[in-house]
Design a protein around this motif. Structure first.
Motif, mmCIF file in Angstrom:
data_model
loop_
_atom_site.group_PDB
_atom_site.id
_atom_site.type_symbol
_atom_site.label_atom_id
_atom_site.label_comp_id
_atom_site.label_asym_id
_atom_site.label_seq_id
_atom_site.Cartn_x
_atom_site.Cartn_y
_atom_site.Cartn_z
ATOM 1 N N LEU A 78 -20.244 -22.525 34.675
ATOM 2 C CA LEU A 78 -21.563 -22.065 35.090
ATOM 3 C C LEU A 78 -21.897 -20.796 34.319
ATOM 4 O O LEU A 78 -21.094 -19.865 34.267
ATOM 5 N N ILE A 133 -29.962 -25.630 35.932
ATOM 6 C CA ILE A 133 -29.808 -25.818 37.369
ATOM 7 C C ILE A 133 -30.942 -25.110 38.096
ATOM 8 O O ILE A 133 -31.255 -23.949 37.797
ATOM 9 N N SER A 156 -32.823 -22.879 40.543
ATOM 10 C CA SER A 156 -32.364 -21.664 41.202
ATOM 11 C C SER A 156 -33.561 -20.835 41.650
ATOM 12 O O SER A 156 -34.526 -20.685 40.896
ATOM 13 N N ASP A 187 -15.781 -26.257 41.700
ATOM 14 C CA ASP A 187 -17.207 -26.479 41.938
ATOM 15 C C ASP A 187 -17.829 -25.436 42.862
ATOM 16 O O ASP A 187 -18.886 -25.681 43.460
ATOM 17 N N GLN A 188 -17.221 -24.256 42.971
ATOM 18 C CA GLN A 188 -17.790 -23.202 43.809
ATOM 19 C C GLN A 188 -17.697 -21.849 43.102
ATOM 20 O O GLN A 188 -16.673 -21.529 42.491
ATOM 21 N N ALA A 223 -22.514 -20.544 45.816
ATOM 22 C CA ALA A 223 -23.123 -21.751 45.260
ATOM 23 C C ALA A 223 -22.068 -22.848 45.183
ATOM 24 O O ALA A 223 -20.970 -22.632 44.663
ATOM 25 N N THR A 224 -22.419 -24.018 45.709
ATOM 26 C CA THR A 224 -21.523 -25.178 45.688
ATOM 27 C C THR A 224 -22.192 -26.292 44.899
ATOM 28 O O THR A 224 -23.331 -26.677 45.195
ATOM 29 N N PHE A 225 -21.495 -26.792 43.903
ATOM 30 C CA PHE A 225 -22.044 -27.823 43.021
ATOM 31 C C PHE A 225 -21.450 -29.169 43.404
ATOM 32 O O PHE A 225 -20.239 -29.307 43.604
ATOM 33 N N SER A 248 -24.873 -32.809 39.718
ATOM 34 C CA SER A 248 -24.969 -31.345 39.636
ATOM 35 C C SER A 248 -25.974 -30.774 40.627
ATOM 36 O O SER A 248 -26.638 -29.782 40.362
ATOM 37 N N VAL A 297 -26.924 -28.612 43.785
ATOM 38 C CA VAL A 297 -26.331 -27.336 44.161
ATOM 39 C C VAL A 297 -26.904 -26.881 45.494
ATOM 40 O O VAL A 297 -28.083 -27.090 45.790
ATOM 41 N N TYR A 344 -27.078 -23.388 48.002
ATOM 42 C CA TYR A 344 -26.893 -21.942 47.998
ATOM 43 C C TYR A 344 -26.790 -21.453 49.438
ATOM 44 O O TYR A 344 -27.596 -21.832 50.292
#
Length: 665
Positions: free
Chosen positions: A296, A320, A322, A336-337, A354-356, A361, A363, A365
């Motif tokens: 990321l 991504i 945001s 993934d975090q 943030a977790t993907f 992909s 995400v 928040y």
């Protein structure tokens, strides 16, 4: 209820200096313990005289008591004052400069010798031998800038000893152990470079025998003195090091493989955005791995943060979605975090998890901690003026200049009661000068706009975040692209003057050209003074906060980090180009300043000595100009204490009101 109208600049506002300073906190960093996955953050509390406090983010509890201050004076600007590992927090205590180890709820224990001449920052803990901590080590035993020694050291936290392990460069930053602890990577650079002008990434094998860390011969990885800046190395695996390089003209992601010795761009093509910013404060992190194949990253587009996932296997990039216009201090939390400090245009910065969710992909928040205060909630959302990024081409050469405009905004008012009136405007000049003004919520800006002022941030030539050609003070490209080389005190001043004139004229016609004031701090304060000297009718008034007024004096008096800084933007040393220093030093031309001037400085300033401000005020007064001078006895460079932040803001707005004859309806 019918809206009111009143002259611009006189509107009543609930955003008071008390409201925006009381109980305010600044989130300076976020830390993740890689062993326990505990998340901490570092708060700077103006209400506690700027004290730095490490907080367990999820439970909201301070790690140590009121007598401790997690700050560092490394490079004077500090940053990266703490790290968490294995249930402990290690931090620099600025009162004595020692490093302490603490388990939350217990009393901190010193792990470095009692010597206040030693300063430490930017820690990395050996993953297999956690009693060994590598850090930047500054030795101020001989305090003259030329004699301050900077090295990388290992702190044995059990033996409470400090041993230098890497030396020879003038500066170091971002030391990072590989996941297995077999290698150490770091950034280094030499005078006269600043790290965004030329720097190197190096990697060295590491071994530990009988509790002693041994460093083998370091390998040069990337970067070039005076030409190529490389920065922010971090490991995505034991084999792969990730960093950013501006070799392409933009700070883009690069990688280095230990096994193949291959070095090159991570992406298949250049992205015309910067993926990192200049190292003014230590501890930044523009990226973190999500797994062994993806990273990321945050980049900058039109002055705002943009999040990307970089696929290292396919050398591809995916943007991504945001809501954050500022993203800083990205830290790996787990597969993934990540966590980071994120700011919006409508909210103060927060700690964000943030977790993907692969493969698409997606995400999510989650806000773990907000820096908002109770007073923030009392302000209606509609009172917030939204930033409008603009990039007008300025005469006479149609040079593009990046600015951000904030319109007068208050839900209680429909506009001005004076027909055809345009609002007064604050032109704000950031420091650096190779820095930039962010677009996250700043209540000081809203303090003005909610009173009917316009606000204009000018990211003048030399500002960061817009590529090397726009920022760099020296480059291998042709002179046509060197915006700031030899031109500090010229291009920054002209951009500020032209920006205000452009926005006052058609087709914009947004502000009153006769009621524009200019303000700035540090290098921005210098621009304020230079603008008032060289364009005496451009601004109705100016405020210089902890600003530079004597260029040659700064060369002789400033700290090590910036002791060579002026030579490139000015065009040489005071001995080489004395006429340039004389021409651009406001102190020598104080009699030309006719617009009213407010100077505010800190007596403890280690970057710009307060005597400069004192002399400037005296010389302006002697030349017949109007000047007010405020000295904070207990402040350094940049205000830290709530009462001084409040006092300086109220003094500034009162000063402008008096100059412009603005009176509340």
């Amino acid at each position: 209820m019918a809206k009111k109208s009143a002259p611009y600049g006189t509107w009543e506002s609930p955003i008071t200096a008390d409201a925006i300073t009381q109980d305010a906190v600044n989130i300076a960093d976020v830390l993740v313990d890689p062993v326990t996955s505990t998340i901490y953050h570092l708060e700077e509390r103006p209400s506690e005289e700027g004290r730095g406090v490490v907080v367990d983010t999820r439970v909201g509890k301070d790690v140590f008591g009121s007598g401790w201050n997690a700050r560092t004076g490394v490079q004077e600007y500090g940053g990266a004052a703490a790290i968490a590992y294995g249930g402990f927090v290690f931090f620099s205590h600025v009162a004595d400069n020692r490093v302490y180890r603490v388990k939350p709820g217990e009393e901190p224990e010193a792990v470095t010798p009692d010597n206040s001449n030693y300063r430490f920052a930017d820690f990395t803990v050996h993953p297999k031998h956690p009693s060994l901590v590598v850090a930047i080590f500054e030795d101020h035993t001989k305090p003259e800038p030329a004699n301050v020694v900077t090295q990388l050291c290992v702190i044995d936290t059990d033996k409470k000893s400090v041993t230098p392990i890497v030396s020879g460069a003038d500066f170091y930053a971002v030391p990072r152990f590989s996941p297995s602890g077999t290698h150490l990577a770091w950034q280094q650079w030499f005078h006269p470079d600043m790290p965004w002008e030329g720097a190197e990434i190096r990697v060295a094998p590491m071994t530990v025998q009988d509790g002693v860390l041994h460093v083998a011969q370091a390998k040069y990885v990337a970067g070039k003195h005076k030409e190529i800046s490389v920065t922010f190395p971090f490991w995505s695996s034991d084999d792969l090091l990730v960093f950013t390089s501006d070799e392409s003209g933009y700070q883009n992601p690069w990688t280095y493989s230990l096994s193949t010795n291959k070095i090159g761009p991570l992406l298949s093509s250049v992205v015309q955005e910067d993926f990192s910013e200049p190292v003014w404060w230590l501890g930044g992190a523009p990226g973190a791995p999500l797994d062994s194949d993806t990273v990321l990253f945050v980049a900058i587009r039109l002055g705002r943060s943009v999040l990307y996932i970089a696929d290292m296997r396919n050398r591809a990039l995916q943007e991504i979605e945001s809501p954050y216009v500022t993203v800083e201090h990205i830290r790996y939390l787990g597969t993934d975090q990540v966590v980071f400090v994120g700011g919006k245009t409508t909210e103060r910065p927060s700690i964000v998890q943030a977790t993907f969710l692969p493969p698409s992909s997606r995400v999510t928040y989650a806000t773990l901690k907000s820096s908002a205060t109770p007073a923030d909630a009392s302000f209606p959302p509609s009172i917030i003026s939204q930033p409008t990024p603009l990039a007008p081409k300025m005469p006479p050469n149609d040079e593009l200049v990046h600015v951000v405009y904030y319109a007068p905004t208050n839900p209680e008012y429909s506009g001005s009661s004076v027909p055809g009136e345009k609002p007064p405007c604050v032109v704000n000049v950031h420091g650096g000068p190779t820095h930039k003004e962010h677009q996250g919520l700043d209540w000081i800006k809203q303090y003005f706009t909610s009173r009917g002022w316009a606000w204009l941030d000018v990211n003048y030539g030399g500002s960061s975040g817009f590529g090397r050609q726009y920022m760099r003070v020296i480059t291998t490209l042709t002179a046509d692209f060197e915006r700031l080389t030899g031109k500090w005190g010229v291009i920054d001043v002209e951009d500020c003057v032209r920006a205000s004139q452009t926005l006052a004229a058609p087709p914009y016609s947004l502000i009153d050209p006769k009621r524009v004031v200019i303000r700035g701090g540090s290098a921005g304060g210098y621009t304020v003074l230079a603008a008032l000297v060289n364009f005496p009718s451009a601004f109705a008034a100016g405020t210089c906060n902890y600003g530079v007024s004597d260029l040659a004096g700064l060369v002789h008096d400033t700290h090590k980090y910036e002791s060579y800084y002026l030579f490139k933007p000015i065009g040489g040393t005071p001995e080489e180009v004395p006429e340039v220093y004389k021409a651009r030093t406001p102190l020598f031309h104080a009699d030309k300043i006719k617009s009213p001037l407010l100077i505010i400085h800190g007596k403890l300033d280690p970057v710009v000595p307060y005597k400069q401000a004192e002399q400037m005020a005296e010389d302006v007064r002697r030349g017949g100009g109007k000047v007010e001078y405020v000295l904070f006895d207990d402040e350094g460079h940049i205000w830290q204490k709530a009462e001084n932040i409040k006092s300086s803001l109220e003094k500034e707005v009162g000063f402008y009101n008096e100059v412009l004859g603005l009176k509340s309806a």
